[in-house]
Design a protein around this motif. Structure first.
Motif, PDB file in Angstrom:
ATOM      1  N   GLY A  81     -32.425  46.503   2.065  1.00 43.66           N
ATOM      2  CA  GLY A  81     -32.205  47.609   3.088  1.00 43.66           C
ATOM      3  C   GLY A  81     -31.625  48.837   2.033  1.00 43.66           C
ATOM      4  O   GLY A  81     -31.477  49.013   1.086  1.00 43.66           O
ATOM      5  N   GLY A  82     -31.301  49.500   2.526  1.00 39.79           N
ATOM      6  CA  GLY A  82     -30.729  50.689   2.167  1.00 39.79           C
ATOM      7  C   GLY A  82     -29.486  51.173   2.884  1.00 39.79           C
ATOM      8  O   GLY A  82     -28.814  50.147   3.563  1.00 39.79           O
ATOM      9  N   TYR A  96     -34.080  51.662   5.642  1.00 40.24           N
ATOM     10  CA  TYR A  96     -33.775  51.181   6.940  1.00 40.24           C
ATOM     11  C   TYR A  96     -33.500  49.648   6.840  1.00 40.24           C
ATOM     12  O   TYR A  96     -32.489  49.065   7.552  1.00 40.24           O
ATOM     13  CB  TYR A  96     -34.662  51.505   7.915  1.00 40.24           C
ATOM     14  N   THR A  97     -34.042  48.839   5.973  1.00 40.25           N
ATOM     15  CA  THR A  97     -34.058  47.687   5.731  1.00 40.25           C
ATOM     16  C   THR A  97     -34.337  47.159   4.204  1.00 40.25           C
ATOM     17  O   THR A  97     -35.041  48.002   3.628  1.00 40.25           O
ATOM     18  CB  THR A  97     -34.758  46.660   6.713  1.00 40.25           C
ATOM     19  N   THR A 152     -40.717  40.849   3.920  1.00 44.51           N
ATOM     20  CA  THR A 152     -41.362  42.191   4.549  1.00 44.51           C
ATOM     21  C   THR A 152     -42.803  42.476   3.824  1.00 44.51           C
ATOM     22  O   THR A 152     -42.788  42.321   2.397  1.00 44.51           O
ATOM     23  CB  THR A 152     -40.522  43.276   4.327  1.00 44.51           C
ATOM     24  N   THR A 153     -43.764  42.579   4.605  1.00 30.91           N
ATOM     25  CA  THR A 153     -45.066  43.220   3.820  1.00 30.91           C
ATOM     26  C   THR A 153     -45.386  44.583   4.273  1.00 30.91           C
ATOM     27  O   THR A 153     -45.138  45.086   5.384  1.00 30.91           O
ATOM     28  CB  THR A 153     -46.015  42.101   4.451  1.00 30.91           C
ATOM     29  N   LEU A 211     -36.815  49.446  11.662  1.00 32.80           N
ATOM     30  CA  LEU A 211     -37.513  50.415  11.237  1.00 32.80           C
ATOM     31  C   LEU A 211     -38.291  51.416  12.610  1.00 32.80           C
ATOM     32  O   LEU A 211     -38.783  52.286  12.221  1.00 32.80           O
ATOM     33  CB  LEU A 211     -38.989  49.682  10.835  1.00 32.80           C
ATOM     34  N   LEU A 212     -37.784  50.783  13.610  1.00 33.10           N
ATOM     35  CA  LEU A 212     -38.181  51.795  14.726  1.00 33.10           C
ATOM     36  C   LEU A 212     -36.960  52.718  15.333  1.00 33.10           C
ATOM     37  O   LEU A 212     -37.156  53.366  16.394  1.00 33.10           O
ATOM     38  CB  LEU A 212     -38.418  50.776  15.944  1.00 33.10           C
TER      39      LEU A 212
END
Length: 199
Positions: free
Chosen positions: A24-25, A70-71, A109-110, A159-160
């Motif tokens: 994440g960030g 965001y993640t 996460t890909t 992310l949305l």
């Protein structure tokens, strides 16, 4: 079912990019890309289509920095690791994928970079139609030259966020989000770009 594997692999991205993962960030897209969310390839056009306004990364490193805003996705690898998607989840040549990166351990996460966004959307839609489609409120998170999916619903939702600038590609014929959510034309008839996602 192969489409479920693909959506698990790419689920806003999936989507999102799909993108709580170990990849994440601090929630700041500007910080993730060095002060400008479109730093890799200049600003998106102000009056363009929804697709034209999506971020364009230009490289796996830039896409990972955006996702990490965001993640969690601070370390990207070309190997999915033990908990990542299996080899049979890899996307075929019709998707025009040029590079695949993975971040995270338990909830992988890909991120995929693709050459031809219209071909990518066409292949995704065809795969969904062939396999029945799965969850009508899901898809993959896309930018102009990359897509993201995650095994974590929280990552996909993160992310949305509007400040991320990303949207989910949804090709379900019956998709009907609640009022107030976006439903913009994608590059392929029968698919839309949306900020709505429900696991």
């Amino acid at each position: 079912m192969r489409i479920k594997t693909i959506i698990t692999t790419l689920t806003a991205v999936s989507a999102l990019l799909t993108l709580t993962t170990a990849c994440g960030g601090d929630g700041s897209q500007a910080d993730a890309l060095g002060g400008d969310p479109f730093a890799a390839n200049g600003k998106a056009p102000e009056n363009g289509t929804a697709f034209q306004k999506l971020p364009k990364a230009g490289s796996m490193a830039a896409a990972a920095r955006l996702v990490n805003g965001y993640t969690k996705c601070d370390q990207v690898s070309t190997s999915p690791g033990e908990d990542g998607p299996s080899e049979d989840a890899k996307l075929g040549p019709a998707y025009t994928v040029t590079e695949t990166g993975y971040c995270g351990r338990r909830n992988v996460t890909t991120i995929v970079m693709y050459k031809d966004p219209k071909a990518f959307q066409t292949a995704f839609k065809a795969e969904m139609e062939k396999n029945g489609g799965g969850n009508p409120d899901s898809g993959i998170v896309v930018g102009r030259d990359f897509a993201v999916g995650s095994q974590s619903a929280d990552a996909m939702a993160a992310l949305l966020q509007p400040q991320a600038g990303l949207l989910m590609l949804n090709c379900h014929a019956g998709f009907n989000p609640p009022s107030g959510f976006r439903k913009e034309p994608a590059l392929v008839k029968g698919c839309v770009l949306t900020d709505y996602y429900k696991d």
